[in-house]
Design a protein around this motif. Structure first.
Motif, mmCIF file in Angstrom:
data_model
loop_
_atom_site.group_PDB
_atom_site.id
_atom_site.type_symbol
_atom_site.label_atom_id
_atom_site.label_comp_id
_atom_site.label_asym_id
_atom_site.label_seq_id
_atom_site.Cartn_x
_atom_site.Cartn_y
_atom_site.Cartn_z
ATOM 1 N N ALA A 1 1.717 9.265 -5.946
ATOM 2 C CA ALA A 1 2.137 10.641 -5.672
ATOM 3 C C ALA A 1 3.155 11.123 -6.712
ATOM 4 C CB ALA A 1 2.722 10.735 -4.264
ATOM 5 N N GLU A 2 4.089 10.238 -7.121
ATOM 6 C CA GLU A 2 5.069 10.601 -8.145
ATOM 7 C C GLU A 2 4.390 10.849 -9.491
ATOM 8 O OE1 GLU A 2 8.063 7.643 -8.357
ATOM 9 O OE2 GLU A 2 8.901 8.069 -6.365
ATOM 10 N N LYS A 3 3.424 9.992 -9.838
ATOM 11 C CA LYS A 3 2.716 10.137 -11.098
ATOM 12 C C LYS A 3 1.908 11.434 -11.141
ATOM 13 C CE LYS A 3 -0.393 7.606 -14.178
ATOM 14 N NZ LYS A 3 -1.238 6.385 -14.337
ATOM 15 N N GLN A 4 1.257 11.753 -10.021
ATOM 16 C CA GLN A 4 0.465 12.978 -9.944
ATOM 17 C C GLN A 4 1.361 14.214 -10.049
ATOM 18 O OE1 GLN A 4 -1.838 13.274 -6.380
ATOM 19 N NE2 GLN A 4 -3.007 15.060 -7.070
ATOM 20 N N ALA A 5 2.530 14.138 -9.398
ATOM 21 C CA ALA A 5 3.456 15.275 -9.450
ATOM 22 C C ALA A 5 3.972 15.501 -10.873
ATOM 23 C CB ALA A 5 4.615 15.031 -8.484
ATOM 24 N N LEU A 6 4.236 14.419 -11.603
ATOM 25 C CA LEU A 6 4.698 14.544 -12.983
ATOM 26 C C LEU A 6 3.607 15.122 -13.889
ATOM 27 C CD1 LEU A 6 6.665 11.187 -13.373
ATOM 28 C CD2 LEU A 6 7.631 13.488 -13.288
ATOM 29 N N GLU A 7 2.356 14.720 -13.653
ATOM 30 C CA GLU A 7 1.249 15.239 -14.453
ATOM 31 C C GLU A 7 1.022 16.727 -14.208
ATOM 32 O OE1 GLU A 7 -2.046 12.810 -13.454
ATOM 33 O OE2 GLU A 7 -1.417 11.105 -14.718
ATOM 34 N N LEU A 8 1.218 17.172 -12.962
ATOM 35 C CA LEU A 8 1.025 18.578 -12.612
ATOM 36 C C LEU A 8 2.267 19.426 -12.873
ATOM 37 C CD1 LEU A 8 -0.898 18.094 -9.231
ATOM 38 C CD2 LEU A 8 -1.868 18.703 -11.460
ATOM 39 N N GLY A 9 3.356 18.772 -13.294
ATOM 40 C CA GLY A 9 4.589 19.510 -13.558
ATOM 41 C C GLY A 9 5.326 19.912 -12.306
ATOM 42 N N GLU A 10 5.083 19.234 -11.217
ATOM 43 C CA GLU A 10 5.746 19.550 -9.948
ATOM 44 C C GLU A 10 6.887 18.566 -9.717
ATOM 45 O OE1 GLU A 10 2.713 19.247 -7.058
ATOM 46 O OE2 GLU A 10 1.586 21.007 -7.737
ATOM 47 N N GLU A 11 7.714 18.896 -8.735
ATOM 48 C CA GLU A 11 8.808 18.002 -8.381
ATOM 49 C C GLU A 11 8.259 16.807 -7.610
ATOM 50 O OE1 GLU A 11 11.902 19.904 -6.288
ATOM 51 O OE2 GLU A 11 12.428 21.296 -7.921
ATOM 52 N N PRO A 12 8.659 15.579 -7.971
ATOM 53 C CA PRO A 12 8.183 14.404 -7.241
ATOM 54 C C PRO A 12 8.732 14.382 -5.822
ATOM 55 C CG PRO A 12 9.886 13.781 -8.805
ATOM 56 C CD PRO A 12 9.573 15.226 -9.056
ATOM 57 N N PRO A 13 8.049 13.721 -4.906
ATOM 58 C CA PRO A 13 8.560 13.643 -3.525
ATOM 59 C C PRO A 13 9.919 12.961 -3.479
ATOM 60 C CG PRO A 13 6.730 12.114 -3.874
ATOM 61 C CD PRO A 13 6.786 13.004 -5.065
ATOM 62 N N GLN A 14 10.751 13.421 -2.588
ATOM 63 C CA GLN A 14 12.113 12.915 -2.485
ATOM 64 C C GLN A 14 12.102 11.470 -2.011
ATOM 65 O OE1 GLN A 14 14.579 15.256 0.061
ATOM 66 N NE2 GLN A 14 16.480 14.294 -0.611
ATOM 67 N N LYS A 15 12.896 10.632 -2.701
ATOM 68 C CA LYS A 15 12.970 9.231 -2.332
ATOM 69 C C LYS A 15 13.819 9.060 -1.074
ATOM 70 C CE LYS A 15 12.373 7.297 -6.967
ATOM 71 N NZ LYS A 15 12.964 6.414 -8.016
ATOM 72 N N MET A 16 13.393 8.124 -0.250
ATOM 73 C CA MET A 16 14.133 7.832 0.968
ATOM 74 C C MET A 16 15.348 6.968 0.622
ATOM 75 S SD MET A 16 12.447 9.383 3.327
ATOM 76 C CE MET A 16 13.035 8.638 4.831
ATOM 77 N N LYS B 1 0.831 -1.204 0.000
ATOM 78 C CA LYS B 1 0.000 0.000 0.000
ATOM 79 C C LYS B 1 0.868 1.258 0.000
ATOM 80 C CE LYS B 1 -4.165 -1.848 2.231
ATOM 81 N NZ LYS B 1 -5.018 -1.783 3.449
ATOM 82 N N LYS B 2 1.940 1.242 0.798
ATOM 83 C CA LYS B 2 2.838 2.398 0.854
ATOM 84 C C LYS B 2 3.532 2.616 -0.494
ATOM 85 C CE LYS B 2 3.895 2.257 5.806
ATOM 86 N NZ LYS B 2 4.980 2.066 6.814
ATOM 87 N N ILE B 3 3.933 1.512 -1.144
ATOM 88 C CA ILE B 3 4.599 1.625 -2.444
ATOM 89 C C ILE B 3 3.637 2.193 -3.484
ATOM 90 C CG2 ILE B 3 5.627 0.284 -4.325
ATOM 91 C CD1 ILE B 3 6.770 -1.601 -2.189
ATOM 92 N N LYS B 4 2.371 1.710 -3.488
ATOM 93 C CA LYS B 4 1.380 2.209 -4.439
ATOM 94 C C LYS B 4 1.082 3.684 -4.200
ATOM 95 C CE LYS B 4 -0.979 -2.165 -5.435
ATOM 96 N NZ LYS B 4 -2.253 -2.923 -5.336
ATOM 97 N N ALA B 5 0.985 4.086 -2.920
ATOM 98 C CA ALA B 5 0.724 5.486 -2.603
ATOM 99 C C ALA B 5 1.883 6.376 -3.057
ATOM 100 C CB ALA B 5 0.488 5.639 -1.104
#
Length: 349
Positions: free
Chosen positions: A70-85, A62-66
């Motif tokens: 979030a990365e896909k949504q950020a790319l669609e909106l032209g924003e920076e994706p959340p930083q990977k841990m 579930k965490k991986i899918k979320a």
């Protein structure tokens, strides 16, 4: 006359937690928490453990899918994706070292141009290696030397006999050898390598461990006589750069890529892992739907893989000495001492 407090309602447990300072759980809370180790029945314990393991797996998915959403949504909106841990490891949390090589270090390049390995690495001299043993050979020593000869081109083996090592060095100089490798044994097992650069040094002493010969490697391949490609990994400091160039000087600088041979020296936490592989290209039919050509013939795809040829072993640098072998008057560039191992995150190569 004193009265004793009963522990039936959990009051005794609360008093005990106040004294010990540990968090307390009343009886009702303890009954709700079931640990596999608390269950005596083996079958029930296994079922509870499997259930908890499955729940953890589902939660992780579930965490991986979320995160992916979030990365896909950020790319669609032209924003920076959340930083990977990035997980913390011993390698990426190593202590800072002033001797780490920099691309703009002019002093380092000046030292490289003037070192002892420059004639070989500039192809002015063809490397020629002499291999010998200590005075007492071992059971696996001859097989190990034979496999070293198959790895290192232009290498010859000579029996040690009773000759002193300094005389062997002089003999190798007269015969125009560029390096001398001495395989040391202890209790009939190879345990160290002494590599001497000729004619002017340096001399490196390595501890050898985890030796696996070719015949003991499952599905091993047989190397060809082609000159191998050399791969050096993670030799980042000035000392590591010098050791890496030392290994590089053992091999010709014109690899024959048709032979598909690869020799790797991989440094990790100051342990140098040696591996010898061949590239294998398997041609297989593409089983995916619609993977047929115009003639109705199934398409073929090439699948590359590595086949280990052996031997494999691990080296640990003990000393690095200026000049050729000299136990009495030799000047040491670097010596490993037990007091240097003060931290697990401190590396020298």
């Amino acid at each position: 006359m004193g009265f004793k407090r009963k522990k039936g309602d959990g009051e005794g447990e609360e008093m005990e937690s106040e004294v010990s300072g540990r968090p307390s759980f009343n009886t009702a809370e303890r009954r709700n928490v079931i640990l596999p180790s608390m269950i005596k029945n083996k079958d029930k314990r296994a079922k509870v453990y499997a259930k908890q393991k499955h729940e953890k797996k589902v939660e992780k998915q579930k965490k991986i899918k979320a995160r992916d959403a979030a990365e896909k949504q950020a790319l669609e909106l032209g924003e920076e994706p959340p930083q990977k841990m990035v997980p913390k490891t011993i390698e990426n949390t190593r202590e800072a070292d002033e001797t780490v090589c920099r691309p703009d270090d002019e002093e380092l390049f000046a030292d490289i141009d003037a070192d002892e390995f420059n004639p070989v690495l500039r192809r002015e001299v063809t490397p020629k290696v002499l291999i010998t043993t200590c005075r007492f050979n071992s059971t696996r020593g001859p097989a190990f030397i034979s496999e070293l000869q198959s790895v290192i081109p232009n290498s010859d083996y000579r029996k040690r006999g009773t000759y002193d090592l300094k005389k062997i060095v002089e003999y190798a100089k007269k015969k125009d050898y560029t390096s001398l490798i001495v395989v040391h044994t202890n209790r009939r097992e190879p345990d160290a390598l002494l590599i001497i650069g000729l004619p002017n040094g340096p001399t490196a002493h390595f501890k050898l461990s985890n030796l696996v010969l070719r015949k003991d490697i499952k599905n091993h391949g047989n190397p060809t006589s082609h000159e191998p490609e050399l791969v050096l990994n993670n030799f980042t400091t000035r000392l590591g750069n010098r050791v890496g160039r030392f290994f590089q000087s053992l091999f010709p600088q014109e690899p024959n890529f048709r032979g598909r041979r690869v020799v790797t020296f991989h440094n990790q936490r100051d342990f140098i892992f040696f591996r010898h592989h061949r590239y294998i290209f398997d041609v297989k039919e593409d089983k995916q739907s619609g993977a047929k050509g115009k003639d109705g013939v199934a398409k073929e795809r090439v699948k590359p893989r590595l086949q280990e040829c052996g031997p494999s072993f691990t080296l640990k640098l003990v000393t690095l000495q200026h000049g050729t072998f000299d136990t009495k008057g030799g000047e040491f560039e670097w010596v490993h001492k037990p007091e240097m191992d003060t931290s697990r995150r401190r590396f020298f190569l």
